[in-house]
Design a protein around this motif. Structure first.
Motif, PDB file in Angstrom:
ATOM      1  N   PRO A  79       0.837  -1.210   0.000  1.00  0.00           N
ATOM      2  CA  PRO A  79       0.000   0.000   0.000  1.00  0.00           C
ATOM      3  C   PRO A  79       0.872   1.260   0.000  1.00  0.00           C
ATOM      4  O   PRO A  79       1.987   1.267   0.529  1.00  0.00           O
ATOM      5  CB  PRO A  79      -0.794  -0.114   1.308  1.00  0.00           C
ATOM      6  N   ALA A  80       0.352   2.323  -0.574  1.00  0.00           N
ATOM      7  CA  ALA A  80       1.105   3.569  -0.707  1.00  0.00           C
ATOM      8  C   ALA A  80       1.559   4.120   0.642  1.00  0.00           C
ATOM      9  O   ALA A  80       2.696   4.598   0.759  1.00  0.00           O
ATOM     10  CB  ALA A  80       0.274   4.612  -1.450  1.00  0.00           C
ATOM     11  N   ALA A  81       0.707   4.061   1.658  1.00  0.00           N
ATOM     12  CA  ALA A  81       1.081   4.612   2.967  1.00  0.00           C
ATOM     13  C   ALA A  81       2.313   3.896   3.523  1.00  0.00           C
ATOM     14  O   ALA A  81       3.221   4.532   4.069  1.00  0.00           O
ATOM     15  CB  ALA A  81      -0.089   4.509   3.944  1.00  0.00           C
ATOM     16  N   LYS A  83       6.463   5.382   4.023  1.00  0.00           N
ATOM     17  CA  LYS A  83       7.286   5.174   5.222  1.00  0.00           C
ATOM     18  C   LYS A  83       8.564   4.412   4.890  1.00  0.00           C
ATOM     19  O   LYS A  83       9.646   4.748   5.380  1.00  0.00           O
ATOM     20  CB  LYS A  83       6.484   4.428   6.284  1.00  0.00           C
ATOM     21  N   THR A  84       8.459   3.390   4.046  1.00  0.00           N
ATOM     22  CA  THR A  84       9.616   2.580   3.652  1.00  0.00           C
ATOM     23  C   THR A  84      10.630   3.424   2.892  1.00  0.00           C
ATOM     24  O   THR A  84      11.835   3.375   3.163  1.00  0.00           O
ATOM     25  CB  THR A  84       9.157   1.388   2.779  1.00  0.00           C
ATOM     26  N   LEU A  85      10.161   4.213   1.946  1.00  0.00           N
ATOM     27  CA  LEU A  85      11.054   5.063   1.151  1.00  0.00           C
ATOM     28  C   LEU A  85      11.708   6.140   2.008  1.00  0.00           C
ATOM     29  O   LEU A  85      12.898   6.426   1.864  1.00  0.00           O
ATOM     30  CB  LEU A  85      10.286   5.677  -0.020  1.00  0.00           C
ATOM     31  N   ALA A  86      10.943   6.737   2.909  1.00  0.00           N
ATOM     32  CA  ALA A  86      11.495   7.770   3.796  1.00  0.00           C
ATOM     33  C   ALA A  86      12.558   7.172   4.711  1.00  0.00           C
ATOM     34  O   ALA A  86      13.627   7.772   4.900  1.00  0.00           O
ATOM     35  CB  ALA A  86      10.379   8.431   4.603  1.00  0.00           C
ATOM     36  N   ALA A  87      12.286   5.996   5.268  1.00  0.00           N
ATOM     37  CA  ALA A  87      13.247   5.348   6.160  1.00  0.00           C
ATOM     38  C   ALA A  87      14.543   5.001   5.428  1.00  0.00           C
ATOM     39  O   ALA A  87      15.620   5.001   6.026  1.00  0.00           O
ATOM     40  CB  ALA A  87      12.634   4.092   6.769  1.00  0.00           C
ATOM     41  N   TRP A 123      -8.026   9.418  -0.772  1.00  0.00           N
ATOM     42  CA  TRP A 123      -6.605   9.078  -0.845  1.00  0.00           C
ATOM     43  C   TRP A 123      -5.759  10.169  -1.485  1.00  0.00           C
ATOM     44  O   TRP A 123      -4.561  10.257  -1.235  1.00  0.00           O
ATOM     45  CB  TRP A 123      -6.401   7.757  -1.585  1.00  0.00           C
ATOM     46  N   VAL A 124      -6.348  10.990  -2.328  1.00  0.00           N
ATOM     47  CA  VAL A 124      -5.564  12.013  -3.020  1.00  0.00           C
ATOM     48  C   VAL A 124      -4.907  12.948  -2.007  1.00  0.00           C
ATOM     49  O   VAL A 124      -3.681  13.062  -1.948  1.00  0.00           O
ATOM     50  CB  VAL A 124      -6.432  12.807  -4.023  1.00  0.00           C
ATOM     51  N   ASP A 125      -5.695  13.612  -1.189  1.00  0.00           N
ATOM     52  CA  ASP A 125      -5.139  14.563  -0.230  1.00  0.00           C
ATOM     53  C   ASP A 125      -4.275  13.878   0.822  1.00  0.00           C
ATOM     54  O   ASP A 125      -3.214  14.387   1.190  1.00  0.00           O
ATOM     55  CB  ASP A 125      -6.245  15.377   0.432  1.00  0.00           C
ATOM     56  N   ARG A 126      -4.705  12.712   1.314  1.00  0.00           N
ATOM     57  CA  ARG A 126      -3.904  11.999   2.323  1.00  0.00           C
ATOM     58  C   ARG A 126      -2.535  11.626   1.783  1.00  0.00           C
ATOM     59  O   ARG A 126      -1.528  11.737   2.488  1.00  0.00           O
ATOM     60  CB  ARG A 126      -4.627  10.738   2.801  1.00  0.00           C
ATOM     61  N   THR A 127      -2.478  11.187   0.532  1.00  0.00           N
ATOM     62  CA  THR A 127      -1.197  10.788  -0.049  1.00  0.00           C
ATOM     63  C   THR A 127      -0.316  11.992  -0.318  1.00  0.00           C
ATOM     64  O   THR A 127       0.903  11.949  -0.083  1.00  0.00           O
ATOM     65  CB  THR A 127      -1.423   9.958  -1.331  1.00  0.00           C
ATOM     66  N   LEU A 128      -0.904  13.090  -0.791  1.00  0.00           N
ATOM     67  CA  LEU A 128      -0.124  14.317  -0.981  1.00  0.00           C
ATOM     68  C   LEU A 128       0.499  14.776   0.334  1.00  0.00           C
ATOM     69  O   LEU A 128       1.684  15.127   0.386  1.00  0.00           O
ATOM     70  CB  LEU A 128      -0.997  15.414  -1.573  1.00  0.00           C
ATOM     71  N   VAL A 129      -0.277  14.776   1.399  1.00  0.00           N
ATOM     72  CA  VAL A 129       0.230  15.194   2.712  1.00  0.00           C
ATOM     73  C   VAL A 129       1.326  14.240   3.182  1.00  0.00           C
ATOM     74  O   VAL A 129       2.368  14.673   3.685  1.00  0.00           O
ATOM     75  CB  VAL A 129      -0.925  15.295   3.738  1.00  0.00           C
ATOM     76  N   ALA A 130       1.118  12.931   3.013  1.00  0.00           N
ATOM     77  CA  ALA A 130       2.121  11.949   3.433  1.00  0.00           C
ATOM     78  C   ALA A 130       3.443  12.144   2.682  1.00  0.00           C
ATOM     79  O   ALA A 130       4.521  12.089   3.283  1.00  0.00           O
ATOM     80  CB  ALA A 130       1.596  10.532   3.226  1.00  0.00           C
ATOM     81  N   LEU A 131       3.366  12.391   1.374  1.00  0.00           N
ATOM     82  CA  LEU A 131       4.577  12.642   0.589  1.00  0.00           C
ATOM     83  C   LEU A 131       5.307  13.883   1.098  1.00  0.00           C
ATOM     84  O   LEU A 131       6.530  13.890   1.238  1.00  0.00           O
ATOM     85  CB  LEU A 131       4.234  12.821  -0.888  1.00  0.00           C
TER      86      LEU A 131
END
Length: 119
Positions: A29-31, A35-39, A57-65
């Motif tokens: 999953p993208a979330a 986390k994996t890429l950031a770590a 998911w659009v806004d949540r994923t933008l914020v997470a990135l």
């Protein structure tokens, strides 16, 4: 590349091979991928984002990135979304550059503004 569906991930790998291009494909999953890429300390100049429509998911994923710092200053995110999923810039440092309309589909481009360099 990040793709949750194993069949779609296999198609991405096949397309990369056919094009003679190397690339990693994370099957998760993208979330979790954020986390994996950031770590791993990964950062990117650009991101193409195509989350499922109409599920928030659009806004949540933008914020997470943005929060993970996965995009370099001056980088971009191109997000595909439904006409009713108008994305907001994830933070003040992001600028909406353009939105294109293709039937019920929209494509919006955001850029991460570079901080001014003090002399």
């Amino acid at each position: 590349f990040v793709e949750q569906d194993r069949t779609a991930a296999a198609a991405i790998r096949g397309n990369l091979q056919a094009a003679g291009v190397e690339g990693d494909v994370l099957v998760m999953p993208a979330a979790r991928a954020v986390k994996t890429l950031a770590a791993a300390g990964r950062r990117f100049g650009g991101v193409f984002l195509d989350p499922p429509y109409h599920h928030g998911w659009v806004d949540r994923t933008l914020v997470a990135l943005d929060e993970a710092g996965l995009v370099h200053a001056g980088g971009w995110i191109v997000v595909e979304h439904g006409r009713d999923d108008e994305p907001a810039a994830p933070a003040e440092t992001w600028a909406r550059r353009d939105t294109r309309h293709y039937g019920d589909t929209r494509v919006t481009i955001f850029t991460l503004e570079c901080a001014d360099v003090a002399s």
